[in-house]
Design an enzyme around this catalytic site. Structure first.
Site, PDB file in Angstrom:
ATOM      1  N   HIS A 267     -15.600  18.530  27.246  1.00 23.56           N
ATOM      2  CA  HIS A 267     -14.751  18.987  26.157  1.00 23.56           C
ATOM      3  C   HIS A 267     -13.542  18.087  25.973  1.00 23.56           C
ATOM      4  CE1 HIS A 267     -12.276  21.350  23.582  1.00 23.56           C
ATOM      5  NE2 HIS A 267     -13.036  22.405  23.627  1.00 23.56           N
ATOM      6  N   CYS A 268     -13.126  17.381  27.040  1.00 27.84           N
ATOM      7  CA  CYS A 268     -11.811  16.722  26.993  1.00 27.84           C
ATOM      8  C   CYS A 268     -11.850  15.268  26.537  1.00 27.84           C
ATOM      9  CB  CYS A 268     -11.162  16.791  28.365  1.00 27.84           C
ATOM     10  SG  CYS A 268     -10.723  18.468  28.824  1.00 27.84           S
ATOM     11  N   LEU A 269     -12.518  14.422  27.362  1.00 31.78           N
ATOM     12  CA  LEU A 269     -12.329  12.977  27.163  1.00 31.78           C
ATOM     13  C   LEU A 269     -12.729  12.424  25.805  1.00 31.78           C
ATOM     14  CD1 LEU A 269     -12.763  10.832  30.319  1.00 31.78           C
ATOM     15  CD2 LEU A 269     -10.765  11.868  29.261  1.00 31.78           C
ATOM     16  N   ILE A 271     -12.734  13.869  23.102  1.00 32.26           N
ATOM     17  CA  ILE A 271     -12.100  14.589  21.991  1.00 32.26           C
ATOM     18  C   ILE A 271     -10.576  14.477  21.993  1.00 32.26           C
ATOM     19  CG2 ILE A 271     -11.760  16.925  21.022  1.00 32.26           C
ATOM     20  CD1 ILE A 271     -14.627  17.528  22.031  1.00 32.26           C
ATOM     21  N   ASP A 272      -9.952  14.735  23.144  1.00 32.67           N
ATOM     22  CA  ASP A 272      -8.489  14.825  23.176  1.00 32.67           C
ATOM     23  C   ASP A 272      -7.770  13.580  22.658  1.00 32.67           C
ATOM     24  OD1 ASP A 272      -9.126  17.212  24.266  1.00 32.67           O
ATOM     25  OD2 ASP A 272      -8.343  16.792  26.267  1.00 32.67           O
TER      26      ASP A 272
END
Ligand SMILES: NC(=O)c1ccc[n+]([C@@H]2O[C@H](COP(=O)([O-])OP(=O)(O)OC[C@H]3O[C@@H](n4cnc5c(N)ncnc54)[C@H](O)[C@@H]3O)[C@@H](O)[C@H]2O)c1
Length: 426
Positions: A267-269, A271-272
């Protein structure tokens, strides 16, 4: 404002029971709060009620203990939100058409607002761009509750640092950034999180805390891209990138080790950093060049892996079309069952389009998450020897690697897990 820093507040609502929200809820139960774990996904709620976990950081036994206290209620019924003292929002913040999709955050604020009472505290944990708490989240809370932020309720931001599958750094021993919109709100967040974690890290305000989270993930994204690009050039130069990395990592200062791989996921890398570059472009009209470059390198790693597969099979006078390829590890990273944005799936999709028959081994992945063009197979000698090529894409610790050392002779290892001299490496 009344009671905001009153540490006797007991009733906690955690909105979103996923990788982030569930550990927060269970930890809050552990330290004595009454906790409502709210989620709109009925299937998840039902599983929680039956003490069946869907994330690796919380075991079924953890859930059973939490349920047995009588202080953990998993529900999709908003009525259970009534009368909360503290609400923590841990809902997804994906991208839609390259732009932040904050609809889940907006929905959560609208859901909580009618259940707010003077003296309560509301915290946003979802990752987002600076300004989200103050410009988007609070106005919805105020409009729906009729209460004034800072005057009648405390509010702040505390980014999650959950690293799924990490058994060393867990929620309770990872320092937690906390920020309030005013000193009383900050105190309320510190009171709450001070019970959940060993150390809180106060920040001047939500915008700084929001950016700190994006900076952490952008730092990681950029450094992974750097080492991925290095790996590709090292291969062409005939240099073993893994020994280069290990040697550099012996420097006790000024260097931090990152590993190359088939791409980034979860979910993080992926997208953030795009939340950050989107905001810089929107607010300042500038391109965040490091983010764009890192996206470019990391997004193309699955293509690079496929090109290596094509070359590997070609050397054996084989084509991808008609080859049986065994994928080891479908999750986006080691020891995780999270398949979201997984580069392994991107690799698989391309190989499927090229006509390969795809088998896979992954002890963490649930069958319903696996795309229909992949056949899950047991980790046995027959599968290892029959496959035309084995590709290691996520090196989970629970896989019997010794079996691979002995029986898998045509291997592309993107994780440098195997010692075998015959295995090709990234
Ligand atoms: N997964 C990680 O490793 C990680 C780490 C740090 C930060 N984060 C951030 O934390 C946030 C949550 O991520 P996650 O990985 O826990 O997501 P997730 O998909 O695992 O869980 C989110 C849950 O929220 C629920 N949900 C969605 N809308 C809702 C609503 N309106 N009301 C109630 N429930 C709702 C979903 O059904 C889902 O169960 C994201 O902003 C993410 O960037 C994730």
């Amino acid at each position: 404002m009344h009671g905001i820093s009153d540490t006797s507040s007991r009733r906690v609502v955690v909105v979103g029971q996923g990788y982030v929200g569930l550990p927060v809820a269970i930890r809050a139960v552990e330290v004595g709060f009454d906790v409502v774990g709210f989620d709109i996904d009925q299937t998840r709620v039902e599983r929680l009620r039956q003490a069946k976990s869907f994330i690796e950081d919380i075991t079924d036994a953890d859930l059973a203990v939490a349920l047995s206290t009588g202080r953990f209620l998993a529900t999709d019924d908003p009525v259970a939100l009534a009368g909360f003292d503290i609400a923590v929002v841990c809902v997804p913040t994906p991208l839609r058409d390259g732009a932040p999709d904050l609809s889940h955050v907006e929905d959560s604020a609208a859901l909580l607002a009618p259940h707010m009472s003077p003296g309560c505290c509301v915290v946003l944990e979802s990752t987002s761009y600076p300004g989200t708490t103050e410009e988007l989240f609070i106005p919805i809370l105020e409009a729906g509750s009729g209460l004034r932020a800072g005057e009648q309720f405390a509010v702040g931001y505390s980014p999650e640092r959950i690293d799924p599958g990490n058994t060393v750094w867990r929620l309770h021993n990872t320092p937690k950034i906390v920020a309030g919109i005013d000193p009383a709100s900050l105190r309320a967040l510190q009171d709450f999180y001070g019970r959940l974690v060993e150390r809180t890290v106060p920040m001047p305000g939500p915008r700084e805390a929001e950016l700190a989270k994006l900076f952490e993930n952008t730092f990681r994204h950029v450094n992974i891209a750097l080492v991925n690009e290095l790996a590709m050039y090292c291969h062409d130069l005939g240099i073993d990138v893994w020994s280069v990395i290990e040697a550099a990592a012996t420097k006790p200062f000024g260097f931090m080790k990152f590993r190359p791989g088939p791409g980034v996921g979860g979910h993080c890398l992926p997208i953030d950093p795009s939340y950050l570059s989107w905001q810089v472009r929107r607010s300042l009209g500038h391109t965040f060049r490091f983010v764009d470059l890192a996206n470019d390198v990391n997004d193309h790693m699955p293509d690079y892996v496929v090109s290596r597969v094509v070359k590997h099979l070609n050397q054996q006078r084989r084509s991808v079309n008609g080859a049986t390829i065994l994928l080891v590890g479908l999750a986006y990273k080691r020891n995780s069952g999270d398949i979201r944005q997984s580069p392994a799936i991107a690799v698989a999709r391309q190989l499927d389009e090229l006509g390969a028959e795809l088998w896979a081994i992954d002890p963490f992945i649930e069958a319903h998450d696996v795309p229909s063009f992949i056949t899950m197979v047991p980790c046995e000698v027959d599968q290892l020897t029959e496959a035309d090529l084995v590709i290691v894409l996520a090196d989970h610790d629970t896989i019997d690697w010794e079996l691979f050392e002995q029986h898998a002779h045509r291997v592309l290892d993107t994780c440098n897990r195997l010692q075998s001299r015959s295995a090709a490496r990234l």
